[in-house]
Design an enzyme around this catalytic site. Structure first.
Site, mmCIF file in Angstrom:
data_model
loop_
_atom_site.group_PDB
_atom_site.id
_atom_site.type_symbol
_atom_site.label_atom_id
_atom_site.label_comp_id
_atom_site.label_asym_id
_atom_site.label_seq_id
_atom_site.Cartn_x
_atom_site.Cartn_y
_atom_site.Cartn_z
ATOM 1 N N GLY A 113 0.385 -1.222 -0.023
ATOM 2 C CA GLY A 113 0.188 -0.115 0.021
ATOM 3 C C GLY A 113 0.762 1.201 0.243
ATOM 4 O O GLY A 113 2.449 0.923 -0.053
ATOM 5 N N ASP A 114 0.087 2.505 0.087
ATOM 6 C CA ASP A 114 0.239 3.622 -0.093
ATOM 7 C C ASP A 114 -0.250 4.470 0.737
ATOM 8 O O ASP A 114 -1.103 4.752 1.131
ATOM 9 C CB ASP A 114 0.384 4.754 -1.131
ATOM 10 C CG ASP A 114 0.941 5.973 -1.694
ATOM 11 O OD1 ASP A 114 1.195 6.884 -0.142
ATOM 12 O OD2 ASP A 114 1.662 6.210 -2.573
ATOM 13 N N PHE A 115 0.659 4.999 2.283
ATOM 14 C CA PHE A 115 0.629 5.403 3.302
ATOM 15 C C PHE A 115 0.089 6.949 3.913
ATOM 16 O O PHE A 115 -0.490 6.643 4.652
ATOM 17 C CB PHE A 115 1.975 4.954 4.511
ATOM 18 C CG PHE A 115 3.378 4.799 4.373
ATOM 19 C CD1 PHE A 115 3.390 6.339 3.758
ATOM 20 C CD2 PHE A 115 4.142 4.451 4.654
ATOM 21 C CE1 PHE A 115 4.783 6.865 3.583
ATOM 22 C CE2 PHE A 115 5.489 4.655 4.307
ATOM 23 C CZ PHE A 115 5.290 6.144 3.690
ATOM 24 N N HIS A 131 11.897 11.349 7.882
ATOM 25 C CA HIS A 131 13.226 11.899 7.458
ATOM 26 C C HIS A 131 13.037 12.494 6.331
ATOM 27 O O HIS A 131 13.723 13.774 5.320
ATOM 28 C CB HIS A 131 14.711 12.314 7.655
ATOM 29 C CG HIS A 131 14.956 10.745 6.961
ATOM 30 N ND1 HIS A 131 15.826 10.319 7.133
ATOM 31 C CD2 HIS A 131 14.461 9.858 5.909
ATOM 32 C CE1 HIS A 131 16.816 8.957 6.354
ATOM 33 N NE2 HIS A 131 15.812 8.878 5.987
ATOM 34 N N ASP A 132 12.602 11.657 5.373
ATOM 35 C CA ASP A 132 12.422 12.347 3.938
ATOM 36 C C ASP A 132 11.211 13.140 3.504
ATOM 37 O O ASP A 132 11.312 13.410 1.881
ATOM 38 C CB ASP A 132 12.008 10.396 3.041
ATOM 39 C CG ASP A 132 12.734 9.567 3.293
ATOM 40 O OD1 ASP A 132 14.009 9.614 3.197
ATOM 41 O OD2 ASP A 132 11.871 8.770 2.901
ATOM 42 N N ASN A 135 22.676 15.256 2.936
ATOM 43 C CA ASN A 135 22.324 14.046 1.294
ATOM 44 C C ASN A 135 20.680 14.370 1.499
ATOM 45 O O ASN A 135 20.526 13.899 0.231
ATOM 46 C CB ASN A 135 22.385 12.893 2.345
ATOM 47 C CG ASN A 135 22.337 11.465 1.670
ATOM 48 O OD1 ASN A 135 22.411 12.036 0.268
ATOM 49 N ND2 ASN A 135 21.103 10.242 1.915
ATOM 50 N N GLN A 193 18.529 14.133 -2.128
ATOM 51 C CA GLN A 193 18.572 13.084 -2.770
ATOM 52 C C GLN A 193 16.778 12.818 -2.073
ATOM 53 O O GLN A 193 16.232 11.803 -2.459
ATOM 54 C CB GLN A 193 18.816 11.447 -1.861
ATOM 55 C CG GLN A 193 20.309 11.654 -2.186
ATOM 56 C CD GLN A 193 20.382 10.216 -2.356
ATOM 57 O OE1 GLN A 193 20.789 9.787 -0.886
ATOM 58 N NE2 GLN A 193 19.796 8.885 -3.535
HETATM 59 N N1 SAM Z 1 12.025 1.591 7.004
HETATM 60 C C1 SAM Z 1 13.451 1.282 5.905
HETATM 61 C C2 SAM Z 1 15.070 1.149 7.215
HETATM 62 O O1 SAM Z 1 14.632 2.029 7.306
HETATM 63 O O2 SAM Z 1 15.897 0.608 6.321
HETATM 64 C C3 SAM Z 1 13.581 1.698 4.870
HETATM 65 C C4 SAM Z 1 13.823 3.433 4.804
HETATM 66 S S1 SAM Z 1 13.683 4.179 3.511
HETATM 67 C C5 SAM Z 1 14.373 5.483 3.498
HETATM 68 C C6 SAM Z 1 11.695 4.449 3.122
HETATM 69 C C7 SAM Z 1 10.684 3.207 2.375
HETATM 70 O O3 SAM Z 1 9.502 3.780 2.417
HETATM 71 C C8 SAM Z 1 11.477 2.419 1.516
HETATM 72 O O4 SAM Z 1 11.408 1.388 1.973
HETATM 73 C C9 SAM Z 1 9.857 3.067 0.407
HETATM 74 O O5 SAM Z 1 9.508 1.842 -0.454
HETATM 75 C C10 SAM Z 1 9.205 3.508 1.777
HETATM 76 N N2 SAM Z 1 8.300 4.247 1.014
HETATM 77 C C11 SAM Z 1 8.373 5.434 -0.009
HETATM 78 N N3 SAM Z 1 7.324 5.694 0.311
HETATM 79 C C12 SAM Z 1 6.035 5.571 0.292
HETATM 80 C C13 SAM Z 1 4.398 5.263 0.931
HETATM 81 N N4 SAM Z 1 3.885 6.243 0.152
HETATM 82 N N5 SAM Z 1 3.848 4.335 1.535
HETATM 83 C C14 SAM Z 1 5.141 3.261 1.617
HETATM 84 N N6 SAM Z 1 6.087 3.061 1.428
HETATM 85 C C15 SAM Z 1 6.402 4.178 1.300
#
Ligand code: SAM
Length: 346
Positions: free
Chosen positions: A236-238, A256-257, A303, A307
């Site tokens: 899903g998409d959170f 942080h993203d 970063n 990114q």
């Molecule tokens: N939690 C993991 C870790 O610390 O190793 C991954 C962190 S990574 C920076 C961000 C994660 O969020 C990725 O696995 C990405 O696929 C997921 N993600 C990004 N947008 C998302 C969304 N809208 N719904 C669900 N997952 C999402």
């Protein structure tokens, strides 16, 4: 710093200047398989033999090996038969692919992806946005569409990020007693490294990895053993799709993203479905309150600029976000490692 001696010979500036030489040397030795060969060989090897086995020039390999010695990634031995190289313990443990604590994929992700984005740091600072367009010629309107621009990139990212949890996952999961939370969702749980740490420390818990469909599928196929029934998957998409009810939601390297409005949207959504007494566990690297350090976290924040869409924050900034979303008891634990933990209870 700033003593007369420093100003007469700015050693620290040369170190900074050479910083990327050091990282590229390590990345190249990893990529060529130097540490793998020396781990397998069990005896020290000459540069000629290493170059021959790895199919490189001898002149290039000799210099690469000597620089790795300077970086303490290799040891050199001189005897009557010549000059021989062997791995240090550090390289055996963290740089050889076969080690369970290997950071090889993490290094390759930095070398092949992060490094290219950092080439455009000046543009990122001018524009205040990530640099996927310049670095890879793709739009980042959909951030993870850009991060996962090919299946190969997605898998590289998953391996690269996952490896960190074999080193500091246990500290993060053990920072608070999570045993009361048996039904856990790891939102954006990716390849499941943290989920695995979680069920290993709390064997009565189940963890559902909630991630974008193609990520959850690859995590299931490649990263989590099929017999591990305590780890489940939710595609899903959170931001857009419902998040199911649970005792605890893990958000590791998620907030942080994203910009604060998106973080708030996600936290409020979690707060609504979180069971009373349940909570959210935020795993991030924390800036000092005055943002004066730690240096690793400061560069991680840059970063995030090149990114992603977010930034690294202080513990007060995270706590304020959690409280604004409705979480009451907010506790912060520093682990002394790369990642710290904040627990907010409903
Ligand atoms: N939690 C993991 C870790 O610390 O190793 C991954 C962190 S990574 C920076 C961000 C994660 O969020 C990725 O696995 C990405 O696929 C997921 N993600 C990004 N947008 C998302 C969304 N809208 N719904 C669900 N997952 C999402």
């Amino acid at each position: 710093m700033d003593s007369a001696e420093d100003l007469n010979y700015p050693q620290i500036l040369f170190q900074y200047n050479h910083g990327f030489f050091f990282s590229k040397t390590m990345f190249t030795a990893c990529e060529l398989g130097v540490f793998d060969l020396l781990l397998e060989s069990e005896e020290p090897l000459s540069s000629d033999v290493i170059a021959g086995r790895l199919g490189t020039s001898t002149t290039g390999m000799e210099r690469l090996l000597d620089t790795c010695v300077g970086l303490k990634l290799l040891r050199v031995e001189l005897n009557s038969e010549g000059v021989f190289y062997r791995n240090t313990e550090l390289s055996n443990l963290y740089l050889a692919k076969a080690s369970p604590k290997s950071l090889y994929h993490n290094m390759m992700y930095y070398s092949k992806t992060v490094y290219l984005c950092w080439h455009y740091l000046t543009d990122a600072v001018r524009e205040g946005k990530n640099q996927y367009e310049r670095a890879f010629g793709i739009s980042s309107k959909d951030l993870f569409g850009a991060v996962y621009r090919s299946e190969e990139e997605m898998i590289k990212f998953m391996y690269g990020l996952n490896e960190i949890w074999s080193i500091c996952g246990r500290d993060v999961i053990a920072a608070f007693d999570l045993s009361p939370f048996t039904h856990i969702y790891d939102l954006g749980g990716c390849a499941g490294g943290l989920a695995q740490e979680c069920i290993s420390l709390y064997p009565n818990s189940t963890v559902t990895i909630y991630d974008l469909p193609k990520v959850a599928q690859v995590a299931k196929e490649r990263f989590i053993p099929p017999e591990e029934h305590r780890i489940m998957f939710h595609e899903g998409d959170f931001f857009k799709d419902p998040v199911p009810e649970a005792d605890l939601y893990i958000l590791a390297r998620i907030l942080h993203d994203w910009p604060d409005d998106k973080c708030m949207h996600l936290l409020e959504k979690i707060h609504k479905v979180c069971k009373p007494g349940g909570g959210v566990l935020v795993v991030e690297t924390l800036l000092n309150e005055d943002k004066s350090g730690p240096l690793d976290t400061q560069v991680y924040s840059l970063n995030m600029l090149v990114q992603a869409e977010g930034k690294e924050k202080t513990s007060t900034e995270y706590s304020n976000l959690l409280r604004a979303a409705g979480f009451k008891e907010v506790q912060v634990k520093k682990t002394g490692k790369l990642y710290d933990v904040i627990l907010g209870r409903k």
